[in-house]
Design an enzyme around this catalytic site. Structure first.
Site, mmCIF file in Angstrom:
data_model
loop_
_atom_site.group_PDB
_atom_site.id
_atom_site.type_symbol
_atom_site.label_atom_id
_atom_site.label_comp_id
_atom_site.label_asym_id
_atom_site.label_seq_id
_atom_site.Cartn_x
_atom_site.Cartn_y
_atom_site.Cartn_z
ATOM 1 N N GLY B 194 23.278 0.880 -3.648
ATOM 2 C CA GLY B 194 24.343 1.197 -4.562
ATOM 3 C C GLY B 194 23.882 1.717 -5.454
ATOM 4 O O GLY B 194 22.783 1.903 -5.681
ATOM 5 N N GLU B 216 19.899 -3.144 -3.515
ATOM 6 C CA GLU B 216 19.188 -1.772 -3.308
ATOM 7 C C GLU B 216 19.778 -1.179 -3.598
ATOM 8 O O GLU B 216 21.112 -0.120 -3.954
ATOM 9 C CB GLU B 216 19.462 -1.604 -2.027
ATOM 10 C CG GLU B 216 18.089 -2.645 -0.994
ATOM 11 C CD GLU B 216 16.321 -2.715 -0.782
ATOM 12 O OE1 GLU B 216 15.954 -1.287 -0.741
ATOM 13 O OE2 GLU B 216 15.810 -3.250 -0.759
ATOM 14 N N CYS B 251 18.305 7.462 -3.076
ATOM 15 C CA CYS B 251 17.628 6.529 -3.806
ATOM 16 C C CYS B 251 16.130 7.134 -4.574
ATOM 17 O O CYS B 251 15.949 6.447 -5.388
ATOM 18 C CB CYS B 251 17.751 5.083 -3.313
ATOM 19 S SG CYS B 251 16.972 4.593 -1.967
#
Lengths: 446, 482
Positions: B194, B216, B251
């Site tokens: 997140g 992460e 991401c």
């Protein structure tokens, strides 16, 4: 102090940004300098260890000076190997792409060491940080002030002092240091302080290695070790090591401070615990001396059985069946080490698979610390992360994945607009069903 | 009507799972394999439902769901099934003269009961992939999927409950309240995917119990484009990696481009051309892109697009429709460095291009910012590739492609600095959820008197020789010759 910290950090960051610490030559020069520093100052170091801890020079050599020199030598010998990128195999689908992993220094790291092995617990992590190419700041423990002062004074004259710095002080200095952003923090000490360190690190998303402690149990399976073993046998052994008057033997370190002495005295003065003393028990507050003391079956709910002792008192807990030791150990937080003296393979297997600890050593104690092919670190309450040998190098490195694709070949199926052909193609490709993929491309398969 | 999750529920959950773990339910090879196989069945038999849930939550096109979530998971499970025996086997370690005679090994053991908190953008991939790691390593696991992808969250809960062993694998749905309650428990590991902001909160909570974490997170992943590159392929890969992967909400999405003033117009033209080839003249109508996840994020992206000195830098796109949560692929040129769009991770379909006088300047620009999860470079220049790989610090570096390293099980996937800590994928997932226990077997023979007090000069000399693994010196001392 705030200004000193700010300035030190600024200088270390500039040095790191300059790229100087990344060269293998620089790292080796620093490691050689550490060895030189220890060799040149052997007597002085033994002296400060004696002043801070009453440590005998043999112990000082074995656990601190010799240990550090060996660690630096190993790093020197292995560094060329450690810095080599590791190649990764890629699936055929990705041909001709290549992949590898590079060990990259984190940047500017903080090492906070402990008072009990003030030289090795300071220099050993620093060896790791330096071999990995970082700049590093050390704060040694104020509870070993002579060792701390020695390091603060001597390191700058041997090592690159724009990259490697030492600050002295206690909790107030640590608090200032922890307010800043570090690229990694390495801490050796108690779980209580470990939690504070990790919470401070969380503010900056700083990764941590915490080498903590715990109650390390030693299982003695007398069925397989020695059928005649009795506690009585310990007494002459202790006498042979330390003589009739251990206080005068010079081979026993003293208790580090009055505060720790009082803590241990409190543990020992519990009436239930006093009643369980079968050997030793005498204390001398002025000389900060506590005799090697053995307890037999102290109350399990006593303080001494619920916190890490960290002193010369050894409780022996007897069980009806040695197998019960497994359950006993599991009922407590995971320790840094479990020791077991046994030849019973079944018991060994049970210990390994049913208990959890940083490490397990069969038929010896402490020696796993010396084996630098083994990672040294805790689990659960006994710590996070590990070091020694190449694990020290890894501890202070970011393992960076590098992938290189080719601009020469391209697959249309990778790109929108999407349609069912591309979907089927990619499905087959991901399954690495290459034969089916070829058939599909040739129109021979739906 | 879902039951409200309270403090007692969280603590009971932990007690139950701990009992299962302590009883040894999850440790055996057979159990791990059986759970992994069930996950494979989920992928094989429920793909249409997964695709549908992802479409509900994110407007995700079928191909992205099928390939970047289900197919990747399938591969991850198959690899774990194939390699598990290898992964579980102890590693032998070398011993030296100092500890002779001894043998040593490193045993992988499960950490215990672990918590996986996943994100909304790849809700299946980012939930199940860490769970695969947790299970292969022999842990009991609780998964908390993101509430911002509710259809996926509820499908995950349903499928995992249906197929996996409820005594050791559980899904707890919910938002901040439930997550906070879960974070109060004493896990043996927490794996979080997140934002950096929440990552800090997670680590702070973990610190209370000394819980190790994998975080992460994300960041602004830069793309540097050199003028010697194959521009058509470069641009296609950037587009597919950005708008073709959940519409920039990933991401490792290319966040901004760095190129020279001279080359930028060519880049922009090539991008316009390929964007039209991919998404047509009317990209707002294209079905090949996910929508913006919700109105909060839509408003966030609108705000950064409408900022003064930014809105006039749009060179392509810019259209928005709040009703169907769509923003067209948008390219901006030379926005101010201190603008909002350049200060936070964009996580959307906006792509700023920053021009430099000289490509060399890209290093300073990247280094002046927090370390990203990925950094990309398109070039044929070998020296530049090497310099980039060695000096740009990021979770991972990809040269001449975008995002593909995520699908490679042989490369560790994780961040550094603000983009995270720890890594996973392939064996790295197994390792992330294992404790590597050092085991030393010493023999009773060969006990050295020199180890024991009283300490003497002779013992010290011998000790020195042993510590230095100096065999010759050892013999000399033993024979009284030193």
């Amino acid at each position: 102090m705030e200004e000193i910290v700010d300035q030190s950090l600024r200088e270390m960051r500039e040095t790191f940004a300059s790229g100087r610490t990344r060269s293998v030559k620089w790292r080796k020069t620093q490691l050689e300098a550490i060895i030189e520093m220890v060799k040149d100052n052997e007597d002085k170091m033994c002296d400060v260890l004696f002043q801070d801890l009453g440590k005998h020079s043999t112990e000082a050599f074995r656990d601190e000076l010799g240990f550090v020199m060996r660690s630096a030598t190993t790093a020197l010998n292995c560094l060329d190997k450690w810095v080599v990128p590791k190649k990764s195999d890629l699936p055929l689908l990705f041909y001709p792409s290549t992949g590898k992993v590079i060990s990259e220094p984190y940047g500017t790291v903080l090492v906070l060491s402990s008072w009990n092995f003030p030289i090795s617990l300071s220099l050993d992590p620093m060896i790791g940080a330096i071999s990995a190419g970082n700049t590093v700041l050390l704060k040694a423990s104020e509870l070993s002030p002579n060792a701390s002062a020695f390091l603060a004074k001597t390191i700058p004259s041997y090592l690159d002092n724009k990259a490697i710095k030492v600050i002295e002080g206690g909790p107030d200095v640590a608090t200032i240091l922890l307010k800043h952003q570090w690229d990694k923090i390495f801490f050796t000490g108690s779980p209580k302080i470990g939690k504070i360190i990790m919470a401070a690190a969380a503010e900056h998303l700083t990764p941590v290695t915490l080498e903590l402690g715990g109650k390390c149990p030693t299982i003695v399976d007398h069925h397989s070790v020695s059928k005649d073993m009795k506690i009585e046998m310990l007494k002459p052994m202790i006498r042979s090591f330390f003589g009739e008057n251990p206080k005068e033997s010079g081979c026993l370190s003293r208790i580090v401070t009055k505060k720790h002495f009082q803590r241990l005295a409190r543990l020992l003065n519990d009436p239930g615990v006093q009643a369980s003393i079968v050997y030793g028990g005498s204390m001398d507050e002025e000389k900060l001396y506590i005799e090697p003391t053995i307890l037999l079956d102290p109350p399990l709910d006593s303080e001494i059985m619920n916190e890490e002792i960290f002193g010369p008192i050894l409780p022996i807990i007897t069980l009806r069946d040695i197998q019960e030791s497994i359950g006993f150990i599991k009922s407590k937080p995971k320790p840094l080490a479990i020791y077991a003296f046994t030849k019973d393979e079944n018991l060994k297997t049970r210990i390994l698979s049913e208990t959890s600890s940083g490490s397990v050593t069969f038929n010896d104690v402490m020696i796993q610390y010396m084996c630098d092919a083994l990672p040294f670190g805790g689990v659960g309450e006994s710590g996070i992360g590990r070091y020694h040998g190449k694990y020290s190098f890894e501890c202070f490195s970011h393992e960076k994945a590098i992938m290189e694709g080719s601009l020469a070949m391209d697959l249309e199926a990778r790109y929108p607009p999407w349609n069912s052909f591309k979907l089927t193609f990619l499905r087959l490709a991901f399954r690495e069903a290459y034969f089916k993929l070829v058939l599909f491309m040739l129109g021979l398969k739906k | 009507m879902a039951k409200v999750f309270e403090a007692a529920d969280a603590s009971n959950l932990m007690t139950e799972l701990r009992m299962s773990f302590d009883a040894g339910v999850t440790r055996g090879y057979e159990w791990r394999v059986s759970q992994l196989k069930k996950l494979l069945v989920i992928c094989d038999n429920h793909e249409p439902e997964i695709v549908s849930a992802l479409h509900d939550d994110l407007g995700k096109p079928e191909l992205e769901s099928s390939v970047y979530e289900v197919a990747l998971l399938r591969n991850s499970i198959k690899l774990a099934l194939k390699q598990l025996k290898n992964w579980m086997a102890p590693d032998k370690a070398k011993t030296s003269l100092t500890t002779f005679p001894a043998s040593a090994e490193i045993v992988s053991e499960p950490l215990g009961v672990v918590l996986v908190i996943s994100a909304w953008n790849y809700p299946f991939l980012l939930s199940i992939d860490p769970v695969i790691g947790a299970i292969s390593a022999g842990n009991a696991v609780v998964l908390k999927p993101s509430e911002l992808a509710p259809a996926s969250s509820s499908l995950l809960a349903k499928l995992l409950e249906q197929y996996l062993d409820p005594s050791a694998v559980r899904v707890i749905e919910g938002a901040v309240t439930e997550t906070t309650l879960l974070l109060e428990q004493k896990w043996d590991k927490i794996f979080y995917t997140g934002s950096s902001k929440i990552g800090r909160i997670i680590m702070m909570a973990a610190a209370k119990h000394l819980i190790p974490v994998v975080l992460e997170l994300g960041g602004k992943s830069p793309v540097v484009i050199d003028s010697d590159t194959n521009l058509k392929i470069t641009v296609k890969r950037i587009i597919a990696g950005k708008w073709g992967c959940n519409n920039g909400q990933a991401c490792i999405s290319p966040d901004y481009i760095l190129t020279t003033k001279e080359y930028a117009p060519k880049v922009i033209d090539a991008m316009k051309q390929e964007l039209e080839a991919f998404y047509g003249k009317n990209p707002m109508e294209s079905k090949d892109m996910s929508r913006i996840v919700n109105s909060n994020h839509f408003d966030r992206l609108s705000k950064i697009l409408e900022e003064k000195e930014v809105s006039d830098k749009i060179v392509y796109g810019g259209q928005k429709n709040r009703d169907n949560l769509k923003i067209a692929p948008t390219i901006l040129l030379d926005v101010p460095l201190d603008s909002l769009i350049m200060s936070e991770e964009i996580f959307g379909p906006l792509l700023p291009i920053l021009t430099l006088n000289n490509l060399e300047e890209c290093f300073d620009v990247i280094r002046s910012r927090p370390k990203p999860l990925a950094a990309y470079l398109f070039t044929q220049n070998q020296k530049l590739k090497e310099r980039f790989a060695m000096t740009v610090s990021a979770g991972g570096i990809v040269v001449n492609d975008i995002a593909v390293h995520l699908s490679l099980p042989t490369l560790p996937f994780g961040g550094v600095g603000e983009s995270g800590m720890g890594s996973y994928h392939g064996k790295f997932s197994f390792d992330a959820f294992s404790h590597k226990k050092a085991v030393l077997y010493k023999s009773f023979i060969g006990d050295a008197a020199i180890r024991y007090p009283p300490y003497s000069r002779g013992k010290l000399r011998l000790l020195k020789a042993l510590v230095n693994s100096n065999l010759v010196e050892v013999f000399k001392v033993l024979l009284g010759l030193s």
